[in-house]
Design a protein around this motif. Structure first.
Motif, PDB file in Angstrom:
ATOM      1  N   LEU A  56       0.668  -7.897   1.850  1.00 44.78           N
ATOM      2  CA  LEU A  56       2.046  -7.180   1.715  1.00 44.78           C
ATOM      3  C   LEU A  56       1.689  -5.858   1.329  1.00 44.78           C
ATOM      4  CD1 LEU A  56       4.081 -10.097   0.626  1.00 44.78           C
ATOM      5  CD2 LEU A  56       3.907  -9.387   2.792  1.00 44.78           C
ATOM      6  N   ASN A  57       0.867  -5.670   0.423  1.00 45.78           N
ATOM      7  CA  ASN A  57       0.688  -4.180  -0.190  1.00 45.78           C
ATOM      8  C   ASN A  57      -0.294  -3.309   0.333  1.00 45.78           C
ATOM      9  OD1 ASN A  57       2.830  -4.870  -1.949  1.00 45.78           O
ATOM     10  ND2 ASN A  57       1.482  -5.510  -3.717  1.00 45.78           N
ATOM     11  N   ILE A  58      -1.294  -4.035   0.973  1.00 45.73           N
ATOM     12  CA  ILE A  58      -2.483  -3.215   1.519  1.00 45.73           C
ATOM     13  C   ILE A  58      -2.566  -3.123   3.082  1.00 45.73           C
ATOM     14  CG2 ILE A  58      -5.049  -2.779   1.439  1.00 45.73           C
ATOM     15  CD1 ILE A  58      -3.752  -2.318  -1.411  1.00 45.73           C
ATOM     16  N   PHE A  59      -2.517  -4.235   3.555  1.00 40.77           N
ATOM     17  CA  PHE A  59      -2.692  -4.366   5.156  1.00 40.77           C
ATOM     18  C   PHE A  59      -1.353  -4.014   5.768  1.00 40.77           C
ATOM     19  CE2 PHE A  59      -6.170  -7.700   5.061  1.00 40.77           C
ATOM     20  CZ  PHE A  59      -7.112  -7.115   4.648  1.00 40.77           C
ATOM     21  N   LEU A  60      -0.260  -4.527   5.218  1.00 34.62           N
ATOM     22  CA  LEU A  60       1.069  -4.184   6.086  1.00 34.62           C
ATOM     23  C   LEU A  60       1.389  -2.775   6.072  1.00 34.62           C
ATOM     24  CD1 LEU A  60       3.549  -5.249   7.393  1.00 34.62           C
ATOM     25  CD2 LEU A  60       4.592  -5.538   5.235  1.00 34.62           C
TER      26      LEU A  60
END
Length: 538
Positions: A56-60
């Motif tokens: 949620l905080n890196i890939f998205l």
């Protein structure tokens, strides 16, 4: 096993599966889900947990930024009505629908947790849509709508998810506060995204070093995403707006070297993240099943079947009635400007509602809960239901989508779009050629007294006149009824001819390098130029 080694092994699996099934018509994303499911049951295979924070905080933000920065704002704006109805209206509708169904089936979950489940599985995954669309030729308008929905629906879903999760923890809920939070988040993130997009865009136009520019471009989505997310927003809308501004306003002002490099780096980065997400979804299967082993098979089939049916049928209802039919029926000006679409379009949009790793990551972010269903923690049941929706929509809808597109014969719309694109390309090249000829004729007057420059200018004028004549003949003979055969044959012959010339240059360069006529620096520089030329032929 160390996490770094584990992820290296997973990327190795991705390369292996991708190479084995490189020519398969099945999207690699779906093959990776199946591969992960199989590997999850292999004895002694290391447990790989899908980390919600990482996703949620890196890939998205990286994926959202990559899609928005390479998306035409004009196309997005022209389809704003269906995109808004899907990314906001559809998410809210499915959230309520799923909450009602699951509360009727399992009342002990309570309304807040029922809404958590609805919010988590309401948004189709842009990762799934884009990865599958890479293998399947969809009509451009349908793809634009699906990509636009995928970019924005996570913002709506995550806002509802956080409100519902807060209600689960605090046992308090205010509809007024929820609506206010949503409006403030949308307005605030839009303003922040616009300001940041223009600020970072201006800053990046001053960066001449391509390597530094790539690093700056990778940092951009996190600068857009993290501050709103830390303040309680979704961060997604700010990232989308920032990507639109940079991609549509500033990318043309960046250096050519950066644009060449970014066209290689960003698709590769997006593909790597998409692939690892699908593989991780499959690898979660055994652990999800073990966590709800105390619940009877009948109950699991009943709960998951009801939720899956609600999601799929609800999307068909929303797309056909609310998106495609109702606005045009109620408002004649909409019908006049945008007539009813071909019947295939809403069918494709309805069937392309695949869920993916983002939904699973949000479900895994739910903390352990006091509620118990047939001996299993309510959280584990929620994760199982989300996982069921993901598997059915990915494997059933995703695998049958290419077949569906073939059966409903949307190829003719794709051919029409290809025809229009090819004709527009020829016309654009004609205008560019005319512009150069006008400039060369003016320049010829300036160098009239310089024999060297005059001869060179005349040579270029002759070259561009020949190019203009060729383009005129191709435009004149460009008939759509012969598009399938003539365009493909013409393009292939031209590409083969140019490839042959470039290959001759490459072979001669290799000979010079082996004979030590040029050093490695010169050879690499010239080889890069040849590679750039051949990469743009297709």
């Amino acid at each position: 096993m160390d996490n770094a080694i584990l992820y290296i092994m997973l990327f190795g699996i991705i390369v292996f599966v991708g190479q084995i099934f490189n020519k398969s018509t099945i999207p690699i994303s779906l093959l990776l889900v199946i591969t992960g499911m199989v590997l999850s049951f292999v004895p002694h295979f290391p447990q790989v947990s899908l980390n919600p924070t990482l996703i949620l905080n890196i890939f998205l933000p990286v994926l959202i930024y990559q899609i928005s920065s390479f998306t035409s704002w004009k196309d997005f704006k022209n389809n704003m009505r269906p995109i808004a109805l899907l990314s906001v209206g559809h998410v809210i509708f499915i959230t309520f629908l799923v909450a009602i169904v699951i509360y009727e089936l399992i009342p002990q979950l309570g309304w807040p947790l029922a809404f958590v489940l609805g919010a988590v599985i309401s948004p189709p995954d842009d990762v799934a849509i884009v990865s599958i669309a890479d293998k399947v030729r969809m009509p451009e308008r349908v793809l634009t709508i699906l990509e636009g929905e995928g970019m924005l629906n996570d913002a709506t879903a995550l806002i509802i998810f956080r409100i519902a999760l807060a209600a689960v923890v605090t046992h308090e809920f205010s509809a007024v506060n929820a609506v206010g939070t949503f409006i403030v988040d949308v307005i605030g993130e839009t303003i922040y995204g616009l300001a940041l997009g223009y600020g970072i865009g201006l800053l990046r136009t001053r960066i001449d070093n391509s390597v530094l520019h790539i690093i700056a471009s990778v940092l951009t989505p996190f600068i857009a995403y993290i501050p709103p997310e830390q303040l309680g927003g979704s961060g997604i809308l700010a990232t989308v707006v920032t990507g639109f501004v940079i991609g549509n306003v500033f990318s043309i002002r960046f250096t050519p070297e950066f644009r060449l490099v970014s066209r290689a780096v960003w698709p590769a980065l997006a593909f790597a993240i998409q692939s690892i997400l699908f593989l991780l979804v499959g690898l979660e299967m055994r652990f999800v099943m073990e966590s709800i082993s105390s619940i009877s098979l009948y109950s699991l089939l009943l709960y998951s079947g009801a939720v899956v049916a609600t999601v799929i049928i609800g999307r068909f209802f929303w797309v056909y009635i609310v998106v495609a039919f109702l606005p045009r029926f109620l408002f004649p000006f909409i019908r006049k400007k945008d007539p009813y679409p071909p019947w295939q379009y809403p069918l494709i949009v309805s069937w392309a509602g695949m869920r993916g790793a983002i939904s699973l990551a949000a479900a895994l972010a739910v903390p352990s809960l006091p509620a118990v269903v047939e001996g299993a923690n309510a959280r584990e049941l929620l994760v199982f239901l989300v996982f069921s929706v993901i598997l059915v929509t990915l494997l059933v809808q995703g695998l049958t989508l290419p077949w569906l597109l073939k059966v409903i014969n949307v190829r003719k719309y794709g051919q029409r779009e290809k025809y229009n694109e090819h004709l527009a390309e020829l016309n654009a090249r004609m205008q560019m050629t005319k512009a150069v000829l006008r400039w060369l004729k003016e320049y010829k007057k300036e160098v009239q007294d310089d024999p060297k420059y005059l001869a060179e200018t005349k040579l270029h004028i002759q070259e561009y006149k020949m190019l203009k004549t060729q383009l005129m003949e191709r435009i004149k003979g460009h008939h759509d009824e012969d598009l399938d055969h003539d365009e493909a044959l013409e393009a292939r012959e031209e590409i083969c001819f140019l490839e042959q010339m470039i290959n001759i240059e490459r072979q001669e360069l290799i000979k010079l390098w082996r004979k030590e006529k040029v050093n490695i620096t010169v050879a690499t520089k010239l080889l890069n130029k040849l590679d750039h030329r051949i990469s743009h032929l297709a």
